[in-house]
Design a protein around this motif. Sequence first.
Motif, PDB file in Angstrom:
ATOM      1  N   GLN A  71       0.808  -1.211   0.000  1.00  0.00           N
ATOM      2  CA  GLN A  71       0.000   0.000   0.000  1.00  0.00           C
ATOM      3  C   GLN A  71       0.841   1.259   0.000  1.00  0.00           C
ATOM      4  OE1 GLN A  71      -2.706  -0.400   3.281  1.00  0.00           O
ATOM      5  NE2 GLN A  71      -4.031  -1.813   2.189  1.00  0.00           N
ATOM      6  N   GLU A  72       2.016   1.211   0.592  1.00  0.00           N
ATOM      7  CA  GLU A  72       2.867   2.395   0.685  1.00  0.00           C
ATOM      8  C   GLU A  72       3.538   2.722  -0.648  1.00  0.00           C
ATOM      9  OE1 GLU A  72       5.649   1.946   3.858  1.00  0.00           O
ATOM     10  OE2 GLU A  72       4.115   1.322   5.264  1.00  0.00           O
ATOM     11  N   ALA A  73       3.787   1.712  -1.448  1.00  0.00           N
ATOM     12  CA  ALA A  73       4.518   1.931  -2.699  1.00  0.00           C
ATOM     13  C   ALA A  73       3.612   2.615  -3.716  1.00  0.00           C
ATOM     14  CB  ALA A  73       5.027   0.612  -3.255  1.00  0.00           C
ATOM     15  N   GLY A  74       4.161   3.592  -4.421  1.00  0.00           N
ATOM     16  CA  GLY A  74       3.407   4.291  -5.444  1.00  0.00           C
ATOM     17  C   GLY A  74       3.733   3.792  -6.834  1.00  0.00           C
ATOM     18  N   CYS A  75       4.685   2.850  -6.926  1.00  0.00           N
ATOM     19  CA  CYS A  75       5.069   2.333  -8.229  1.00  0.00           C
ATOM     20  C   CYS A  75       5.781   0.997  -8.077  1.00  0.00           C
ATOM     21  CB  CYS A  75       5.969   3.322  -8.958  1.00  0.00           C
ATOM     22  SG  CYS A  75       7.557   3.539  -8.161  1.00  0.00           S
ATOM     23  N   ILE A  76       5.934   0.334  -9.200  1.00  0.00           N
ATOM     24  CA  ILE A  76       6.717  -0.910  -9.257  1.00  0.00           C
ATOM     25  C   ILE A  76       7.975  -0.572 -10.039  1.00  0.00           C
ATOM     26  CG2 ILE A  76       6.814  -3.262 -10.172  1.00  0.00           C
ATOM     27  CD1 ILE A  76       3.744  -3.326  -9.945  1.00  0.00           C
ATOM     28  N   MET A  77       9.129  -0.926  -9.486  1.00  0.00           N
ATOM     29  CA  MET A  77      10.402  -0.645 -10.136  1.00  0.00           C
ATOM     30  C   MET A  77      11.016  -1.966 -10.578  1.00  0.00           C
ATOM     31  SD  MET A  77      12.639   1.646 -11.039  1.00  0.00           S
ATOM     32  CE  MET A  77      12.394   3.105 -10.076  1.00  0.00           C
ATOM     33  N   ILE A  78      11.353  -2.046 -11.860  1.00  0.00           N
ATOM     34  CA  ILE A  78      12.009  -3.231 -12.408  1.00  0.00           C
ATOM     35  C   ILE A  78      13.411  -2.807 -12.828  1.00  0.00           C
ATOM     36  CG2 ILE A  78      11.973  -4.996 -14.210  1.00  0.00           C
ATOM     37  CD1 ILE A  78       8.922  -4.555 -14.355  1.00  0.00           C
ATOM     38  N   ARG A  79      14.426  -3.485 -12.294  1.00  0.00           N
ATOM     39  CA  ARG A  79      15.810  -3.196 -12.640  1.00  0.00           C
ATOM     40  C   ARG A  79      16.391  -4.391 -13.381  1.00  0.00           C
ATOM     41  NH1 ARG A  79      15.401  -1.288  -7.365  1.00  0.00           N
ATOM     42  NH2 ARG A  79      15.465   0.986  -7.288  1.00  0.00           N
ATOM     43  N   LYS A  81      19.589  -6.394 -15.463  1.00  0.00           N
ATOM     44  CA  LYS A  81      21.026  -6.565 -15.294  1.00  0.00           C
ATOM     45  C   LYS A  81      21.812  -5.523 -16.071  1.00  0.00           C
ATOM     46  CE  LYS A  81      21.053 -11.558 -14.515  1.00  0.00           C
ATOM     47  NZ  LYS A  81      21.526 -12.845 -15.018  1.00  0.00           N
ATOM     48  N   SER A  82      21.252  -5.079 -17.176  1.00  0.00           N
ATOM     49  CA  SER A  82      21.941  -4.096 -18.014  1.00  0.00           C
ATOM     50  C   SER A  82      21.943  -2.701 -17.409  1.00  0.00           C
ATOM     51  CB  SER A  82      21.283  -4.037 -19.389  1.00  0.00           C
ATOM     52  OG  SER A  82      19.935  -3.582 -19.254  1.00  0.00           O
ATOM     53  N   GLY A  83      21.240  -2.517 -16.297  1.00  0.00           N
ATOM     54  CA  GLY A  83      21.173  -1.209 -15.661  1.00  0.00           C
ATOM     55  C   GLY A  83      19.925  -0.424 -16.015  1.00  0.00           C
ATOM     56  N   VAL A  84      19.137  -0.926 -16.925  1.00  0.00           N
ATOM     57  CA  VAL A  84      17.902  -0.256 -17.314  1.00  0.00           C
ATOM     58  C   VAL A  84      16.891  -0.403 -16.189  1.00  0.00           C
ATOM     59  CG1 VAL A  84      15.987  -0.271 -18.958  1.00  0.00           C
ATOM     60  CG2 VAL A  84      18.318  -0.652 -19.758  1.00  0.00           C
ATOM     61  N   GLU A  85      16.217   0.696 -15.863  1.00  0.00           N
ATOM     62  CA  GLU A  85      15.174   0.667 -14.852  1.00  0.00           C
ATOM     63  C   GLU A  85      13.836   1.019 -15.477  1.00  0.00           C
ATOM     64  OE1 GLU A  85      16.250   3.296 -11.680  1.00  0.00           O
ATOM     65  OE2 GLU A  85      17.800   1.951 -10.941  1.00  0.00           O
ATOM     66  N   ILE A  86      12.813   0.253 -15.128  1.00  0.00           N
ATOM     67  CA  ILE A  86      11.465   0.492 -15.627  1.00  0.00           C
ATOM     68  C   ILE A  86      10.585   0.772 -14.427  1.00  0.00           C
ATOM     69  CG2 ILE A  86       9.516  -0.460 -16.904  1.00  0.00           C
ATOM     70  CD1 ILE A  86      11.571  -2.385 -18.232  1.00  0.00           C
ATOM     71  N   GLU A  87       9.931   1.917 -14.429  1.00  0.00           N
ATOM     72  CA  GLU A  87       9.069   2.308 -13.329  1.00  0.00           C
ATOM     73  C   GLU A  87       7.607   2.282 -13.812  1.00  0.00           C
ATOM     74  OE1 GLU A  87       8.396   6.156 -10.449  1.00  0.00           O
ATOM     75  OE2 GLU A  87      10.354   5.830 -11.345  1.00  0.00           O
ATOM     76  N   ILE A  88       6.786   1.519 -13.089  1.00  0.00           N
ATOM     77  CA  ILE A  88       5.379   1.394 -13.457  1.00  0.00           C
ATOM     78  C   ILE A  88       4.556   1.960 -12.310  1.00  0.00           C
ATOM     79  CG2 ILE A  88       3.514  -0.190 -14.072  1.00  0.00           C
ATOM     80  CD1 ILE A  88       5.746  -2.166 -14.927  1.00  0.00           C
ATOM     81  N   PRO A  89       3.856   3.092 -12.567  1.00  0.00           N
ATOM     82  CA  PRO A  89       3.034   3.675 -11.503  1.00  0.00           C
ATOM     83  C   PRO A  89       1.816   2.785 -11.212  1.00  0.00           C
ATOM     84  CG  PRO A  89       2.925   5.008 -13.493  1.00  0.00           C
ATOM     85  CD  PRO A  89       3.854   3.878 -13.770  1.00  0.00           C
ATOM     86  N   LEU A  90       1.410   2.781  -9.951  1.00  0.00           N
ATOM     87  CA  LEU A  90       0.240   1.982  -9.564  1.00  0.00           C
ATOM     88  C   LEU A  90      -1.007   2.823  -9.519  1.00  0.00           C
ATOM     89  CD1 LEU A  90       1.817  -0.139  -6.714  1.00  0.00           C
ATOM     90  CD2 LEU A  90       1.365  -0.815  -9.058  1.00  0.00           C
TER      91      LEU A  90
END
Length: 90
Positions: A71-79, A81-90
């Motif tokens: 409930q506290e998280a406002g997004c899902i963060m996917i990291r 291995k290549s260093g790319v980060e994907i942020e998905i808002p909830l």
Amino acid sequence: MTKKDTASQMRRLVKKFNDSGQSQKEFAARHGLKEGKLYYWISKLSKPQQSVAPLSTPKKDFVAIEVTPEQEAGCIMIRLKSGVEIEIPL
């Protein structure tokens, strides 16, 4: 006539055309076909058949994940291995 019957008939006609030595226009006229239809089937049958992998075969590079957002998280963060980060808002 079903699609399977039509395809089977056209395979026979294309083989007959290839063996005939006639132009597409002549062959189509003799067999009561539109020239465009004969051209379509010749081109369709001359291409190699593409095999389709069954849907149940998973790709090796796909990794399934299960996400249970807190409930506290406002997004899902996917990291990756290549260093790319994907942020998905909830």
